[in-house]
Each structure stands twice: as C-alpha cells, then as structure tokens.
Enzyme design. Sequence first.
Site, PDB file in Angstrom:
ATOM      1  N   THR A 168     -15.049  -3.414  -7.543  1.00 16.14           N
ATOM      2  CA  THR A 168     -15.209  -3.524  -6.091  1.00 16.14           C
ATOM      3  C   THR A 168     -16.695  -3.578  -5.728  1.00 16.14           C
ATOM      4  OG1 THR A 168     -13.158  -2.278  -5.869  1.00 16.14           O
ATOM      5  CG2 THR A 168     -14.473  -2.569  -3.886  1.00 16.14           C
ATOM      6  N   LYS A 215       0.855  -1.189   0.000  1.00 10.64           N
ATOM      7  CA  LYS A 215       0.000   0.000   0.000  1.00 10.64           C
ATOM      8  C   LYS A 215       0.886   1.232   0.000  1.00 10.64           C
ATOM      9  CE  LYS A 215      -4.415   0.765  -0.014  1.00 10.64           C
ATOM     10  NZ  LYS A 215      -5.531  -0.127  -0.415  1.00 10.64           N
ATOM     11  N   ASP A 274      -6.795   4.172  -4.700  1.00  7.03           N
ATOM     12  CA  ASP A 274      -7.538   4.038  -3.448  1.00  7.03           C
ATOM     13  C   ASP A 274      -8.196   5.412  -3.271  1.00  7.03           C
ATOM     14  OD1 ASP A 274      -7.646   1.962  -1.002  1.00  7.03           O
ATOM     15  OD2 ASP A 274      -7.659   3.960  -0.148  1.00  7.03           O
TER      16      ASP A 274
HETATM   17  N1  GLU Z   1      -7.306   0.097  -3.131  1.00  6.81           N
HETATM   18  C1  GLU Z   1      -8.017  -1.084  -3.498  1.00  6.81           C
HETATM   19  C2  GLU Z   1      -8.099  -2.011  -2.308  1.00  6.81           C
HETATM   20  O1  GLU Z   1      -8.228  -1.557  -1.198  1.00  6.81           O
HETATM   21  C3  GLU Z   1      -7.494  -1.726  -4.769  1.00  6.81           C
HETATM   22  C4  GLU Z   1      -6.060  -2.118  -4.770  1.00  6.81           C
HETATM   23  C5  GLU Z   1      -5.577  -2.627  -6.119  1.00  6.81           C
HETATM   24  O2  GLU Z   1      -6.357  -2.735  -7.048  1.00  6.81           O
HETATM   25  O3  GLU Z   1      -4.378  -2.926  -6.180  1.00  6.81           O
HETATM   26  O4  GLU Z   1      -8.085  -3.200  -2.401  1.00  6.81           O
END
Ligand code: GLU
Length: 449
Positions: free
Chosen positions: A210, A126, A166
Amino acid sequence: MNAYVESVLANVREKYANEPEFVQTVEEVFSSIEPVVNKHPEYEKADLLNRMVEPERMFSFRVVWTDDNGQVHTNRGWRCQFNGAIGPYKGGLRFQKNVYPGIIKFLGFEQIFKNSLTGLPIGGGKGGSDFDPAGKSDAEVMRFCQSFMQALYRYIGPDIDVPAGDMGVGGREIGYLYGEYRRLKGTFENGVLTGKGFSYGGSRIRPEATGFGAVYYLQEVLKHEHDTIEGKRLAISGYGNVAWGIMKKAAELGAKVTYFSGPDGYIHDPDGVTGEKIDYILEMRAKDPMHCKSYADKFGVEFVPNAKAWGVKDVDVYMPSAMQNDVKMDSAVKIAESGVKYYIEVANMPTTNDALNYLRSQKHIIVAPSKAVNAGGVGVSALEMAQNSERLVWTAEEVDAQLHKMMENIHRVSAEAAEEYGLGYDLVAGANIAGFQKVAQAMMEQGIF
Ligand code: GLU
C-alpha cells in the site's frame, strides 16, 4: 444534477441516515459519475445505481471469546459482500472499537471501485468487528480470531470471498484466522485470505504494497507535472503499516517523510525518517499504536502533542495515511494556505466531502483520491491470490514490478477517464469514473438481479 443520480442519492440519504460514513462515500462517488449516467440512459431503466448501493449480501454474527482471566466476552462481527460482478468479493477486515455497519459499508463501497481500478478480477467486500485489540494478549487475539473464523468460514473461499487485513488486522491475526479456516475445512485453501505470512503462501511485498504503491502513484502525478520525487519532503499522518511503506519507498527514491503523527500528536523530523528510524516505526507501532512520542524521545526531534501537521509549510506533499475523516474543513483551509501543491490521499476516505471539494476547487493544488492511491495494497493481494492458485511463489522483484505497472495504469486510466469527459486533470472524478465503468458494464451484461 442528473435526476436519476439525484433520486438515488435522496434514497440513500433517507434510508441510511444512521450510517453517515456510507452516505458520505456514495455522495462522493456518485457526484463524479453523473456524466457517465447522462451518456447511458439505459442505466436508469435497469435501476443500476440503486442496485449498486445495496450490498449483494451482508451479515452479522456473534463472536464469543474468553480472556486470560477466564472472563467471557461477546463481540459483533460483520461481512459485507458488496459487489461480485467482476470477481470474488475482496476486501479487508477491520477490528476496532468503533466498527459498526456504517463503517463496514463505506469501506465495502469504496472497495468496489478501488478493486475495479486495479484492473484485476476482484469484487468489493469488507468485514470486521467492534473488538478492541488494544491491550489484548496474543492468546486473547488468537481465541478471538478463531471464534471469528468459526462464524465466517462457511461463507468465504478462494472463489467466493477473500478477506485480508485492515486496521487492527495484520499478519498475526491473518495467521490465526487462516489456521482456524484450515482446521475447520480440512483443506489447504490458502487463497481464502491474503496478507498471509510468507511461510504459508503470503506474497513478497504485500506488507509494503500500500505504501509503495502510494509513492509510485505520487511519482506519476509528479511526472505529469514535469517534477520529480528527488528531495521531496512528505507530511503524512499515521505510523502504521501504510505509513511505514511510504517512509521506506520515499527514502529509497531520495525523498523523505519529515512529518508523521499518531493519536497523541505529531513528530517533526527535518532529516526525514530514514535508515534505522524506519525499523523503529514498526517496533513502536507493535508496542503502542496510540502514542508516537517515543520516536521524538529516542531520536531527539520535535513532538507536538494533540495536534496534526496539516498546515505546515516546509513540505512538498501532504499524504493523509491514518484513517477516515482525518482532514476536515478547518484543516483543508490550513492546507490550502500553506501553498503546498500535492494533496495525495492514502487512507480510506481521509477527507470529509466538503474539505475534499474545497481542496479540489483550489487551482494551485493537485488532489489524488485514496481509492486510486492505496489500491496497490489490494492489488498485491490479488497477486497473492494468483500465486496461491498457481501454487507458485513470485520473487519480490516480480511482484514489485507488477505493482509499479499497476499504479502507472491506475493513474493513466484515471487521467484518461477525466479527459474523456472534459474534466481536465481531475484525478478524483477520473478514478470514480474509471472504477465505475467496468463494474457498471459487468452488471449490465450479467442481467437483472
Ligand atoms: N484493507 C485494504 C484496503 O483497504 C486491503 C484489502 C485487501 O487486501 O483485500 O484496500
């Protein structure tokens, strides 16, 4: 409590007292995996859990950018390469004023187990910055993203670490970040980022993934309860990308979102967010991420200022989809009293641990954890990586079918893991156990480091 788990938690509480969100997520995950650790005494000898809570690598960097008036600003950037045992580090970038290492680490830790649950080869990572995107012009955002990538590009790559979006990082930011990466590296390595625009290697369905995934997961829970999604009324929080995907898929499947919220208050639309209203959500979000009241003005529905919809009775499902620690103990009590049966977390860690444990202890409520429910987003990111390395483009139908299958699997392996350890239909513990087991095994097999 298992003495080894206890000692690791004590260590984390002491060492990271100034990173409360990180301590919170470690406590949440490790409280579920006790039975696994009991069964594997070799983990203690290999000090597996202390190794797991220490990022393989985490670094901060300076991000300097010039605003439209020529004023120079200095922000901080971070990337946490938390665990690469099962694949290249993978996880989003968050640009938000309140970002600090505790936020990056909690998100990175969650990401390890979430990514493991997808069944695809992606490790956990992250990153982000304390840059505040509110009120910035396109040109300012571009210059910021370019500067951010100048600091980061040496340390990422399609087989190393693959950032994505994100909060505060969407298609526009990913475009600028990728442009700068390509310029600096002089190669077309588009597998280095996901959530890209379709014209340069983005995947179909990634923007919706998502939200769609969350609704597919909900369908699995409903199936387990011999119930269906038809006619279900959903109360969600947030009106960002994830909320939009939920609204769209829910409407498609004959359910509807009747409550949603923003930082300014909540909207009650008894007819549901459907049709043109769904498109308006995107427009409203792009224009003003802080206020959703304009929806009520435009469509003539109720707006309740400075409040959240937790506790309303005329819904069937709660889905917190905005941000961490959105549902605290007082809201959890109201939710339990409302009599609603399904509490499906969507945002990363939307529930405080006391509130989550309280809801889990209520016999009439089924609780599903975000690391399983929202895993479709990063799951489709992994499908985007696959398409990029194959130099192929899959159709929306192909991606959607894979996403659907992925969510069925995540629900199934979580339910099976809980069952295996005699925990019944405990989706929270099951997701933690299933996600943990694969990473633990990979780390054990790869030797001590
Ligand atoms: N930020 C998103 C999560 O919390 C996606 C992360 C991604 O696609 O690498 O999973």
